[in-house]
Motif scaffolding. Sequence first.
Motif, PDB file in Angstrom:
ATOM      1  N   LEU A 253       0.824  -1.210   0.000  1.00 43.97           N
ATOM      2  CA  LEU A 253       0.000   0.000   0.000  1.00 43.97           C
ATOM      3  C   LEU A 253       0.861   1.264   0.000  1.00 43.97           C
ATOM      4  N   TRP A 254       1.928   1.237   0.800  1.00 47.02           N
ATOM      5  CA  TRP A 254       2.833   2.388   0.824  1.00 47.02           C
ATOM      6  C   TRP A 254       3.556   2.532  -0.509  1.00 47.02           C
ATOM      7  N   LEU A 255       3.883   1.418  -1.138  1.00 45.22           N
ATOM      8  CA  LEU A 255       4.537   1.474  -2.433  1.00 45.22           C
ATOM      9  C   LEU A 255       3.645   2.142  -3.467  1.00 45.22           C
ATOM     10  N   SER A 256       2.348   1.836  -3.442  1.00 49.34           N
ATOM     11  CA  SER A 256       1.436   2.451  -4.418  1.00 49.34           C
ATOM     12  C   SER A 256       1.397   3.966  -4.248  1.00 49.34           C
ATOM     13  N   TRP A 257       1.438   4.440  -3.020  1.00 52.79           N
ATOM     14  CA  TRP A 257       1.480   5.884  -2.778  1.00 52.79           C
ATOM     15  C   TRP A 257       2.785   6.482  -3.296  1.00 52.79           C
ATOM     16  N   ALA A 258       3.902   5.819  -3.020  1.00 50.63           N
ATOM     17  CA  ALA A 258       5.198   6.334  -3.469  1.00 50.63           C
ATOM     18  C   ALA A 258       5.260   6.400  -4.993  1.00 50.63           C
ATOM     19  N   VAL A 259       4.740   5.378  -5.662  1.00 50.83           N
ATOM     20  CA  VAL A 259       4.737   5.379  -7.125  1.00 50.83           C
ATOM     21  C   VAL A 259       3.827   6.487  -7.655  1.00 50.83           C
ATOM     22  N   GLY A 260       2.693   6.685  -6.999  1.00 52.83           N
ATOM     23  CA  GLY A 260       1.798   7.773  -7.419  1.00 52.83           C
ATOM     24  C   GLY A 260       2.455   9.133  -7.313  1.00 52.83           C
ATOM     25  N   LEU A 261       3.151   9.387  -6.220  1.00 56.78           N
ATOM     26  CA  LEU A 261       3.853  10.661  -6.065  1.00 56.78           C
ATOM     27  C   LEU A 261       4.951  10.804  -7.120  1.00 56.78           C
ATOM     28  N   ALA A 262       5.640   9.707  -7.426  1.00 57.95           N
ATOM     29  CA  ALA A 262       6.675   9.751  -8.460  1.00 57.95           C
ATOM     30  C   ALA A 262       6.073  10.096  -9.817  1.00 57.95           C
ATOM     31  N   PHE A 263       4.912   9.548 -10.121  1.00 57.80           N
ATOM     32  CA  PHE A 263       4.251   9.868 -11.391  1.00 57.80           C
ATOM     33  C   PHE A 263       3.868  11.349 -11.462  1.00 57.80           C
TER      34      PHE A 263
END
Length: 275
Positions: free
Chosen positions: A234-244
């Motif tokens: 779940l934290w990874l999905s947030w980090a990837v979203g911020l990177a996008f």
Amino acid sequence: MLHVRLAAPAPARPVNLLPKRELAVAWTLMVLLAVPAWVLTAGQADAMGSEPGTMGLALPLFLVLWLVMMVAMMFPSVAPVAITWVRAIGRRTGGLTRAGRIAQFAGGYLLVWTGFGVLVYGVLAATGPLVAESPDVGRWIGAVAFLLAGVQQLSPLKRICLRHCRDPLGQLARYARFRPWARDLRVGAHHGLYCLGCCWGLMIVLIPLGVMNVAAMAGLAAVIFLEKLWRQGLWLSWAVGLAFLVLAGLAPFQDWLLPGLQTEMDPMTHRAAGA
């Protein structure tokens, strides 16, 4: 005074989880399917290169390549769900072998991604001529793709669908009430819809990165796998979203972020641009 001691409720028991050995076999089988798909995808990518739009492919051939990509990228993470459904929850076979039922589940799952592939093809067919006519347009198309992907990664829909993909057993138990007719096909399609809701943002970044960009596909496949199966997914999905979102801000000014939206210049044009 009468004292009544209430017993603490028993912890919920997991719904017929498969033994680790059977899960290992399931993953192995799906990986054995995914590896040839990766080899075919890499071979096609090397032969076709990368260019904006549909790369000159008709819709049927594009969908064949798209489904091979989906097998490569998605099957390793969907293996435990398919096998758990067939072996532990949906026990009524209706005369089908387990292999046949798994094939139905996978067919329903891929049917959903085929529909999304048609949509992707339409977007590529629309954006390809725009980029060919004006390369600057490609920068903004890339920015929009990264922006949509980032917003989707941080959205409530993403969390709902990812929660299902990370812990699908409760939903699989509900599927057991489905009528027997083509039940495995419908269960696969239903799970595929959750998976699409979880991953469509990750897929659309292939438009700026390149639909046949094997490195990008491998990176996205790793993200999908870790989001679904890693404890910190779940934290990874947030980090990837911020990177996008960061990439969306950089895309209009950094062409190297948009290999899938770059047109190849002929030598005369290239020399003129360098001058």
